[in-house]
Write an enzyme that holds these catalytic residues in place. Sequence first.
Site, PDB file in Angstrom:
ATOM      1  N   ILE A   1     -61.232 -81.323 -26.326  1.00  0.00           N
ATOM      2  CA  ILE A   1     -60.989 -82.735 -26.533  1.00  0.00           C
ATOM      3  C   ILE A   1     -61.288 -83.536 -25.258  1.00  0.00           C
ATOM      4  O   ILE A   1     -61.316 -82.978 -24.161  1.00  0.00           O
ATOM      5  CB  ILE A   1     -59.491 -83.000 -26.921  1.00  0.00           C
ATOM      6  CG1 ILE A   1     -58.548 -82.385 -25.895  1.00  0.00           C
ATOM      7  CG2 ILE A   1     -59.207 -82.573 -28.304  1.00  0.00           C
ATOM      8  CD1 ILE A   1     -57.065 -82.684 -26.133  1.00  0.00           C
TER       9      ILE A   1
ATOM     10  N   THR B   1     -59.752 -86.962 -23.064  1.00  0.00           N
ATOM     11  CA  THR B   1     -58.374 -87.209 -22.613  1.00  0.00           C
ATOM     12  C   THR B   1     -57.530 -87.909 -23.682  1.00  0.00           C
ATOM     13  O   THR B   1     -58.060 -88.580 -24.569  1.00  0.00           O
ATOM     14  CB  THR B   1     -58.394 -88.072 -21.341  1.00  0.00           C
ATOM     15  OG1 THR B   1     -59.169 -89.225 -21.598  1.00  0.00           O
ATOM     16  CG2 THR B   1     -58.962 -87.318 -20.166  1.00  0.00           C
TER      17      THR B   1
ATOM     18  N   LYS C   1     -68.727 -85.102 -28.393  1.00  0.00           N
ATOM     19  CA  LYS C   1     -67.396 -84.838 -27.815  1.00  0.00           C
ATOM     20  C   LYS C   1     -66.354 -85.694 -28.508  1.00  0.00           C
ATOM     21  O   LYS C   1     -66.419 -86.923 -28.488  1.00  0.00           O
ATOM     22  CB  LYS C   1     -67.440 -85.149 -26.317  1.00  0.00           C
ATOM     23  CG  LYS C   1     -66.155 -84.829 -25.594  1.00  0.00           C
ATOM     24  CD  LYS C   1     -66.393 -84.803 -24.103  1.00  0.00           C
ATOM     25  CE  LYS C   1     -65.135 -84.575 -23.321  1.00  0.00           C
ATOM     26  NZ  LYS C   1     -65.395 -84.520 -21.869  1.00  0.00           N
TER      27      LYS C   1
ATOM     28  N   ASN D   1     -74.133 -85.784 -20.049  1.00  0.00           N
ATOM     29  CA  ASN D   1     -73.073 -86.462 -20.817  1.00  0.00           C
ATOM     30  C   ASN D   1     -73.455 -87.937 -20.924  1.00  0.00           C
ATOM     31  O   ASN D   1     -73.694 -88.600 -19.920  1.00  0.00           O
ATOM     32  CB  ASN D   1     -71.739 -86.264 -20.086  1.00  0.00           C
ATOM     33  CG  ASN D   1     -70.556 -86.884 -20.809  1.00  0.00           C
ATOM     34  OD1 ASN D   1     -70.258 -88.058 -20.630  1.00  0.00           O
ATOM     35  ND2 ASN D   1     -69.870 -86.102 -21.623  1.00  0.00           N
TER      36      ASN D   1
ATOM     37  N   THR E   1     -59.724 -80.794 -15.096  1.00  0.00           N
ATOM     38  CA  THR E   1     -58.776 -81.140 -14.027  1.00  0.00           C
ATOM     39  C   THR E   1     -58.577 -80.012 -13.013  1.00  0.00           C
ATOM     40  O   THR E   1     -58.368 -80.284 -11.821  1.00  0.00           O
ATOM     41  CB  THR E   1     -57.433 -81.553 -14.685  1.00  0.00           C
ATOM     42  OG1 THR E   1     -57.700 -82.675 -15.527  1.00  0.00           O
ATOM     43  CG2 THR E   1     -56.386 -81.953 -13.670  1.00  0.00           C
TER      44      THR E   1
ATOM     45  N   GLY F   1     -63.528 -95.322 -15.447  1.00  0.00           N
ATOM     46  CA  GLY F   1     -64.413 -96.326 -16.046  1.00  0.00           C
ATOM     47  C   GLY F   1     -65.874 -95.936 -15.968  1.00  0.00           C
ATOM     48  O   GLY F   1     -66.760 -96.793 -15.914  1.00  0.00           O
TER      49      GLY F   1
ATOM     50  N   CYS G   1     -65.929 -94.649 -26.040  1.00  0.00           N
ATOM     51  CA  CYS G   1     -66.152 -95.902 -25.312  1.00  0.00           C
ATOM     52  C   CYS G   1     -65.214 -97.001 -25.808  1.00  0.00           C
ATOM     53  O   CYS G   1     -65.207 -97.328 -26.990  1.00  0.00           O
ATOM     54  CB  CYS G   1     -67.599 -96.339 -25.500  1.00  0.00           C
ATOM     55  SG  CYS G   1     -67.902 -98.035 -25.029  1.00  0.00           S
TER      56      CYS G   1
ATOM     57  N   SER H   1     -67.291 -82.818 -18.108  1.00  0.00           N
ATOM     58  CA  SER H   1     -67.887 -84.033 -17.555  1.00  0.00           C
ATOM     59  C   SER H   1     -66.876 -84.869 -16.763  1.00  0.00           C
ATOM     60  O   SER H   1     -65.724 -85.030 -17.168  1.00  0.00           O
ATOM     61  CB  SER H   1     -68.452 -84.874 -18.696  1.00  0.00           C
ATOM     62  OG  SER H   1     -69.022 -86.052 -18.177  1.00  0.00           O
TER      63      SER H   1
ATOM     64  N   LYS I   1     -71.355 -85.567 -14.800  1.00  0.00           N
ATOM     65  CA  LYS I   1     -70.593 -86.808 -14.929  1.00  0.00           C
ATOM     66  C   LYS I   1     -71.310 -87.743 -15.902  1.00  0.00           C
ATOM     67  O   LYS I   1     -72.540 -87.760 -15.944  1.00  0.00           O
ATOM     68  CB  LYS I   1     -70.564 -87.412 -13.523  1.00  0.00           C
ATOM     69  CG  LYS I   1     -69.702 -88.580 -13.304  1.00  0.00           C
ATOM     70  CD  LYS I   1     -69.609 -88.776 -11.781  1.00  0.00           C
ATOM     71  CE  LYS I   1     -69.102 -90.142 -11.410  1.00  0.00           C
ATOM     72  NZ  LYS I   1     -67.999 -90.657 -12.198  1.00  0.00           N
TER      73      LYS I   1
HETATM   74  C1  LIG Z   1     -61.533 -88.094 -13.497  1.00  0.00           C
HETATM   75  C2  LIG Z   1     -62.064 -87.751 -14.865  1.00  0.00           C
HETATM   76  C3  LIG Z   1     -63.298 -88.276 -15.273  1.00  0.00           C
HETATM   77  C4  LIG Z   1     -63.809 -87.970 -16.548  1.00  0.00           C
HETATM   78  N1  LIG Z   1     -65.028 -88.467 -16.912  1.00  0.00           N
HETATM   79  C5  LIG Z   1     -65.557 -88.124 -18.127  1.00  0.00           C
HETATM   80  C6  LIG Z   1     -66.869 -88.558 -18.502  1.00  0.00           C
HETATM   81  O1  LIG Z   1     -67.594 -89.210 -17.731  1.00  0.00           O
HETATM   82  N2  LIG Z   1     -67.319 -88.227 -19.753  1.00  0.00           N
HETATM   83  C7  LIG Z   1     -66.571 -87.482 -20.620  1.00  0.00           C
HETATM   84  O2  LIG Z   1     -67.037 -87.197 -21.732  1.00  0.00           O
HETATM   85  N3  LIG Z   1     -65.342 -87.017 -20.278  1.00  0.00           N
HETATM   86  C8  LIG Z   1     -64.828 -87.324 -19.063  1.00  0.00           C
HETATM   87  N4  LIG Z   1     -63.584 -86.846 -18.695  1.00  0.00           N
HETATM   88  C9  LIG Z   1     -62.828 -85.963 -19.630  1.00  0.00           C
HETATM   89  C10 LIG Z   1     -63.016 -84.486 -19.265  1.00  0.00           C
HETATM   90  O3  LIG Z   1     -64.381 -84.107 -19.369  1.00  0.00           O
HETATM   91  C11 LIG Z   1     -62.158 -83.568 -20.168  1.00  0.00           C
HETATM   92  O4  LIG Z   1     -62.517 -83.781 -21.517  1.00  0.00           O
HETATM   93  C12 LIG Z   1     -60.662 -83.823 -20.006  1.00  0.00           C
HETATM   94  O5  LIG Z   1     -60.327 -84.045 -18.645  1.00  0.00           O
HETATM   95  C13 LIG Z   1     -59.793 -82.677 -20.555  1.00  0.00           C
HETATM   96  O6  LIG Z   1     -60.013 -81.479 -19.864  1.00  0.00           O
HETATM   97  P1  LIG Z   1     -59.029 -80.947 -18.667  1.00  0.00           P
HETATM   98  O7  LIG Z   1     -57.636 -81.008 -19.197  1.00  0.00           O
HETATM   99  O8  LIG Z   1     -59.503 -79.560 -18.347  1.00  0.00           O
HETATM  100  O9  LIG Z   1     -59.227 -81.902 -17.524  1.00  0.00           O
HETATM  101  C14 LIG Z   1     -63.057 -87.141 -17.424  1.00  0.00           C
HETATM  102  C15 LIG Z   1     -61.830 -86.627 -17.004  1.00  0.00           C
HETATM  103  C16 LIG Z   1     -61.327 -86.910 -15.742  1.00  0.00           C
HETATM  104  C17 LIG Z   1     -60.011 -86.309 -15.335  1.00  0.00           C
END
Ligand SMILES: Cc1cc2nc3c(=O)[nH]c(=O)nc-3n(C[C@H](O)[C@H](O)[C@H](O)COP(=O)(O)O)c2cc1C
Length: 308
Positions: A196, A198, A170, A103, A271, A76, A134, A25, A49
Site C-alpha cells: 500500500i 501511506t 500502486k 514511479n 521507511t 509533496g 494525487c 518510491s 522517487k
Molecule cells: C518520505 C516518503 C516519500 C514517499 N514518496 C513516495 C512517492 O514519491 N511515490 C509513491 O508512490 N510513494 C511514496 N511514498 C510511499 C512509500 O513508497 C511506501 O508506499 C510507504 O512508505 C509504505 O511503506 P513503508 O511502511 O515501508 O515505508 C513515500 C513515503 C515516504 C515515507
Amino acid sequence: MIDMHVTLPGGLHPLTLNNPVMTASGTFGYGVEFTPYGDLTKLGGIVVKGLSLAPRRGNPMPRVAETPCGMLNAVGLQNDGVDYFVRTTLPKLPWREVPIVANLYACDPGEFGELAAVLAAEEGVAALEVNISCPNVKEGGVIFGQDPRQAAKVTEAVKMRAGSKPVIVKLSPNVTDIAHMARAVEDAGADVLSCINTLTGMGVDINTRKPLLANVVGGLSGPAIKPVALRCVWQVAKAVSIPVIGIGGITSAEDVLEFLLVGAHAVQVGTANFIRPDFVFRLVDDLAALCERMGIEQWDDFRGTLKV
Ligand SMILES: Cc1cc2nc3c(=O)[nH]c(=O)nc-3n(C[C@H](O)[C@H](O)[C@H](O)COP(=O)(O)O)c2cc1C
C-alpha cells in the site's frame, strides 16, 4: 538453496527481479544516493522517487515527523522533473543488472500518459509504477486512488503510452474497499499491482499547539501500518489474477515472508531505509538465510499458502 529470482508475469515482457526485495518510491532517493551503503545490483529492483513532467518544489517544511511506530510525511513529491532524471540520473544507475522502476505522478490522465511515453522510450527503465494518490486532481478534486473510474482512466492512459513496459499501479489504503479498486485497475489493463501507499494521518504538539507537519495532514508509514498492509495485500491478491507487490512497515526477513504468505510476489521496503541506509542490502542476505532455515526452496511453494 533457493533461487531468489522472481518473475512477475503479465504485460508484453514479464518483469524479472533479482529477488523479491525492492525499494519503495520516495524512500531510497534515485538509488545513486545509496551506493555508499551497499551494492545496488544486489537488490531485487529499485523504485525511484516519484517523477513528474515538470520539476516540483514540494510542500513547505516541516514535512516529515516521527511517530512512536513509524513516520508521517507530506513531502509533496519534490523532484527535478522527468527530463533531469532521464538525462542525469538514469545513466548513473546499473540498470542492466537491476531493474529500475519509474514511479509516476501527474494531475490528470493526459499528463500521466505524456510522462509514461517519455519513460517508455528509455531502455534503462524496466517498468512504470503509477502513483494514483494525487490529492490535487483537476476533475472535481477527487483523489484518483479513491475513485475506481478515475483510477481506471489513469491506468488506461498510462497503458496506452507505456509500449512494452509493464505497468504497476500502486493502490491507496485510504479506501473502503481496496479489492474493488484493484479489480477496476486490473480491468483497465494494469499488469501488476503494488500496495500500500501511506495511510492518512496527523500529529500535533500540545506545547506549541501546532501540527507536526506544515501541511497538517500527511502519510503514515513504517511498522505501524504493517497489519493494514498485510490485510490489503491479502484482500487484493484474492481479488485479482495479476501479481501483487506488498508494501508497508517491513523491517525484517520474517516480514517479507509474511507478505509472500498472504499472496505477494515481491515486496518494497520504505521507511526502514531512513532508519538504516544499508537495511535493504542486509535484508536480501537475511531472507536467503531464513529460507534456508525454513526449508523454502521455491517461491511458488510458499506464496499465498496462508491457511485460513
Ligand atoms: C518520505 C516518503 C516519500 C514517499 N514518496 C513516495 C512517492 O514519491 N511515490 C509513491 O508512490 N510513494 C511514496 N511514498 C510511499 C512509500 O513508497 C511506501 O508506499 C510507504 O512508505 C509504505 O511503506 P513503508 O511502511 O515501508 O515505508 C513515500 C513515503 C515516504 C515515507
